[in-house]
Design a protein around this motif. Sequence first.
Motif, mmCIF file in Angstrom:
data_model
loop_
_atom_site.group_PDB
_atom_site.id
_atom_site.type_symbol
_atom_site.label_atom_id
_atom_site.label_comp_id
_atom_site.label_asym_id
_atom_site.label_seq_id
_atom_site.Cartn_x
_atom_site.Cartn_y
_atom_site.Cartn_z
ATOM 1 N N VAL A 56 0.746 -1.325 0.062
ATOM 2 C CA VAL A 56 0.105 -0.106 0.187
ATOM 3 C C VAL A 56 0.830 1.427 -0.507
ATOM 4 N N GLU A 57 1.232 1.755 -0.641
ATOM 5 C CA GLU A 57 1.884 2.968 -1.496
ATOM 6 C C GLU A 57 1.428 4.118 -0.535
ATOM 7 N N GLY A 58 1.762 4.954 0.029
ATOM 8 C CA GLY A 58 1.376 6.283 0.938
ATOM 9 C C GLY A 58 0.163 6.034 1.690
ATOM 10 N N LEU A 59 0.274 5.049 2.752
ATOM 11 C CA LEU A 59 -1.018 4.732 3.093
ATOM 12 C C LEU A 59 -1.028 5.438 4.302
ATOM 13 N N ALA A 63 3.540 14.171 6.813
ATOM 14 C CA ALA A 63 3.345 14.769 8.309
ATOM 15 C C ALA A 63 3.056 13.403 8.994
ATOM 16 N N GLU A 64 2.770 12.305 8.898
ATOM 17 C CA GLU A 64 3.014 10.859 9.654
ATOM 18 C C GLU A 64 4.157 10.716 9.508
ATOM 19 N N VAL A 65 4.333 10.224 8.528
ATOM 20 C CA VAL A 65 5.955 9.959 8.485
ATOM 21 C C VAL A 65 7.050 10.659 8.956
ATOM 22 N N GLU A 107 2.740 5.649 23.010
ATOM 23 C CA GLU A 107 1.061 5.265 22.918
ATOM 24 C C GLU A 107 1.247 5.899 21.762
ATOM 25 N N LEU A 108 2.174 6.616 20.531
ATOM 26 C CA LEU A 108 1.729 6.929 18.889
ATOM 27 C C LEU A 108 1.574 5.668 18.681
ATOM 28 N N ILE A 109 2.485 4.595 18.484
ATOM 29 C CA ILE A 109 2.331 3.873 18.056
ATOM 30 C C ILE A 109 0.918 2.738 17.965
#
Length: 301
Positions: A56-59, A63-65, A107-109
């Motif tokens: 899945v490209e661009g999942l 900004a999230e990366v 918590e983020l993960i």
Amino acid sequence: MTLTESRVEDSYPTRIVATEGDLLERTDPTVWGSEHDGPIDAATLASHDAKGYSIVEGLLSPAEVQGYWQELVRLSSDEQLKADERVITEKASGEVRSIFEVHKVSELISELARDPRILDRARQILGSDVYIHQSRVNYMPGFKGSGFYWHSDFETWHAEDGMPRPRCVSCSIALTDNYPFNGGLMVMPGSQRTFVQCVGETPEDYYKTSLKEQKIGVPSEDNITRLAAEHGIDQFTGPAGSALFFDSNIMHGSGNNITPYPRSNIFLVFNSVENALVEPFAAGKPRPTFIASREFTPVTR
């Protein structure tokens, strides 16, 4: 279920006493759900069934990366965390190689594991509710990042953790660009339909060394050659934010990274709640729960 009972029902015997392991036909599906069970369309689901993986490209957005990359930097710089058994360091350099049970550390993960973009795909592939069997972040720094030899995850999870069947899927989310030359993951498409027996007895507390360098539970060079001749080798490349969903029994590995370009990813393993762990099939006792969870509560959004 007792240890004796689980071994009697063992459909995938491994860690055998022999000079060469056999190639056994898999008796379980790769895809358990249908196109109506989630976001994956029929063509992609059929391709996943045939190849054992899908991309899945661009999942994740750029900004999230960036946000998750900063989280990885924070975790690897945490001196208190480095003393934790869940942190695995490079055998040669001592740098952080992996952090296990990361969904309980961050918590983020933890929120990412419940994200419908990931969770709904895992449910669809496995055709049931799922729980997190294992989570980790992997660091492969430039110049000195060491790779992972060819292996099937399910062989280890079956032998050492007691996972009955390969009804389990992994999601690897790239937080750095994956090039053909910086140690990107290689897979043998279609190899998930063959279970490769491995030779040798599992040493006690083997995880303490195998997480840095695995020597037991790896296929022979002859069997790797046979699989490669039949299936070929694909490589997971692409921009940061891409995700690879791959079957627990697919043959895969990665080379060392001698380039200046680091490679890091978040790794989430979802197991069907209908495939909960029993006693190990080829080890004296289960590995610690930070490597193989025995909390089978379904993940929810």
